[in-house]
Design an enzyme around this catalytic site. Structure first.
Site, PDB file in Angstrom:
ATOM      1  N   LYS A 117       0.859  -1.192   0.000  1.00 16.59           N
ATOM      2  CA  LYS A 117       0.000   0.000   0.000  1.00 16.59           C
ATOM      3  C   LYS A 117       0.884   1.226   0.000  1.00 16.59           C
ATOM      4  O   LYS A 117       2.012   1.183   0.483  1.00 16.59           O
ATOM      5  CB  LYS A 117      -0.884   0.018   1.254  1.00 16.59           C
ATOM      6  CG  LYS A 117      -2.125   0.883   1.110  1.00 16.59           C
ATOM      7  CD  LYS A 117      -3.244   0.103   0.447  1.00 16.59           C
ATOM      8  CE  LYS A 117      -4.551   0.829   0.445  1.00 16.59           C
ATOM      9  NZ  LYS A 117      -5.645  -0.108   0.205  1.00 16.59           N
TER      10      LYS A 117
HETATM   11  N1  GLU Z   1      -7.349   0.109  -2.997  1.00 18.43           N
HETATM   12  C1  GLU Z   1      -8.120  -1.073  -3.256  1.00 18.43           C
HETATM   13  C2  GLU Z   1      -8.134  -1.972  -2.037  1.00 18.43           C
HETATM   14  O1  GLU Z   1      -7.984  -1.506  -0.927  1.00 18.43           O
HETATM   15  C3  GLU Z   1      -7.696  -1.776  -4.541  1.00 18.43           C
HETATM   16  C4  GLU Z   1      -6.255  -2.219  -4.593  1.00 18.43           C
HETATM   17  C5  GLU Z   1      -5.825  -2.739  -5.959  1.00 18.43           C
HETATM   18  O2  GLU Z   1      -6.624  -2.767  -6.883  1.00 18.43           O
HETATM   19  O3  GLU Z   1      -4.642  -3.074  -6.070  1.00 18.43           O
HETATM   20  O4  GLU Z   1      -8.364  -3.147  -2.123  1.00 18.43           O
END
Ligand code: GLU
Length: 428
Positions: A117
């Protein structure tokens, strides 16, 4: 494998916030992992945390520095994968928690990824479009040393979107000297984005709610939904639920809380907000209620689709919904979860309920790698199948071992992660 005398600061249980929630969730799964629990520190310690300084020229000629992060929590099963968040409240420990949840989510869906993240501590609403672009490009360059289509693949999260992904893709591509669509997902269609990606997280919330309701003998038609957050996730979830006959009776966002027992039309609300002529509270035909009253609204489904730590020990006792669908990451504290479970509520955990987004991100990455693009019907069908199957495995394990759904999801996911960890062995 004990780390008792040398606890890194981020293992300190006194540090509150989402990382403490994540660590507590890990503690709750360990007794159910058998011999693999000896590898528990793999889950407790992020593999790699990068903090970057992001200086940019502001439009008024001054220079401002922003703090950016990219955390790769685990890469045992494949490259890191997870979104990038722009928010004034972003901290390293929040990004660590979000990365940890991505590890669990990706493994729960059996996607060939680890968890990662990123984020920047910024209020993007205070930036002009060109400042936002410069900040995004500098951040991408700074984290460029650890991302890549086979290393770590960012995507949208809170306050980031297709436009931001286009800048990230371009910046990375310029730096490596060749166009690299697979370095981020959630791109615009014309840059190799995938059909169905924008609504995927919200659609996934519907799919898992439908599966749970089938097993609980609950009717979708006429089911009352209280929704927190009307961003990318909340908006799409509301539209799909509305189309399938559910009634959105309350919505809360930063402006306040609205209520309409006969149901709010999310299409009309979306159009109203996009026009920019007013906030949620100005939408015609609704009643405004206090933010506190939101938690007491009579409903069958509560769908938190905003930020972490929203359902707490303070408000959990007042929640009426039988089904809680975690569209957000980490919306429920462990204490609140205990209160809800004690009265028989069913919580569909974030690592399953909002996994539709990263599932279609995976489809996008596969389409980029093969340069062969699928139809929207095919993508939605594959998404439905992936989530329904993950749901069934988690539900069945929860029944069999009498576990909360979150713990069952963690058992399945952490077993996959730690088996990979063990098989790969320690290097050198
Ligand atoms: N931000 C989204 C999540 O928390 C999607 C992450 C992604 O598509 O890599 O799952």
């Amino acid at each position: 494998m004990s780390s008792q005398n040398t606890l890194p600061s981020y293992l300190n249980p006194l540090e509150l916030g989402p990382w403490a929630t994540y660590l507590e969730q890990v503690e709750r799964v360990l007794p159910h992992l058998g011999r693999l629990s000896v590898w528990a520190d793999t889950l407790r310690r992020p593999k790699r945390c990068l903090i970057v300084d992001v200086p940019i020229h502001m439009d008024d000629g001054t220079v401002r520095h922003f703090e950016g992060y990219r955390v790769q929590h685990n890469v045992s099963r494949g490259p890191g994968k997870g979104g990038v968040r722009y928010h004034p409240g972003v901290t390293l420990s929040e990004v660590m928690a979000l990365a940890g949840w991505m590890t669990v989510k990706n493994a729960a869906l059996n996607l060939p990824y680890g968890g990662a993240k990123g984020g920047i501590r910024v209020d993007p609403k205070q930036l002009s479009l060109s400042e936002l672009e410069r900040m995004t490009r500098r951040y991408t360059s700074e984290i460029g040393i650890i991302i890549g289509p086979d290393r770590d693949i960012p995507a949208p999260d809170v306050n980031t979107n297709e436009r931001v992904m286009a800048w990230m893709m371009d910046t990375y591509s310029m730096n490596v000297g060749s166009t690299s669509p697979g370095v981020v997902t959630g791109k615009p269609l014309s840059l190799g984005g995938s059909l169905g990606r924008r609504d995927a997280t919200g659609r996934g919330c519907f799919v898992v709610a439908r599966e749970a309701m089938l097993r609980l003998g609950m009717e979708m038609k006429g089911a009352r939904v209280a929704l927190q957050g009307f961003g990318n996730v909340g908006n799409a979830a509301a539209r799909v639920l509305h189309e399938q006959g559910a009634r959105i009776v309350a919505i809360q966002d930063v402006a306040g809380t609205i209520y309409k027992p006969s149901g709010i039309d999310p299409h009309a609300l979306g159009k109203f907000l996009a026009a920019g002529t007013g906030t949620l509270l100005d939408f015609p035909g609704i009643e405004c209620i206090s933010n506190d009253k939101f938690w007491e609204v009579e409903c069958e489904i509560l769908l938190p689709a905003a930020l972490e730590n929203q359902i707490t020990a303070e408000n959990a006792g007042r929640i009426r919904a039988r089904l809680i669908v975690e569209g957000a990451n980490g919306p429920t504290t462990p204490q609140a979860e205990d209160i809800l479970l004690a009265r028989g509520a069913i919580i569909l955990p974030d690592v399953l309920a909002n996994a539709g987004g990263v599932t279609v991100s995976y489809f996008e990455w596969v389409q980029n790698a093969s340069s062969f693009f699928w139809t929207e019907a095919d993508i939605n069908a594959r998404l439905d199948r992936a989530l329904s199957e993950a749901f069934r495995a988690i539900w069945d394990l929860a029944q069999e071992r009498r576990l909360p759904l979150r713990t069952a999801a963690f058992v399945i996911a952490c077993t996959r992660v730690l088996e990979a960890r063990e098989l790969r062995g320690l290097y050198p």
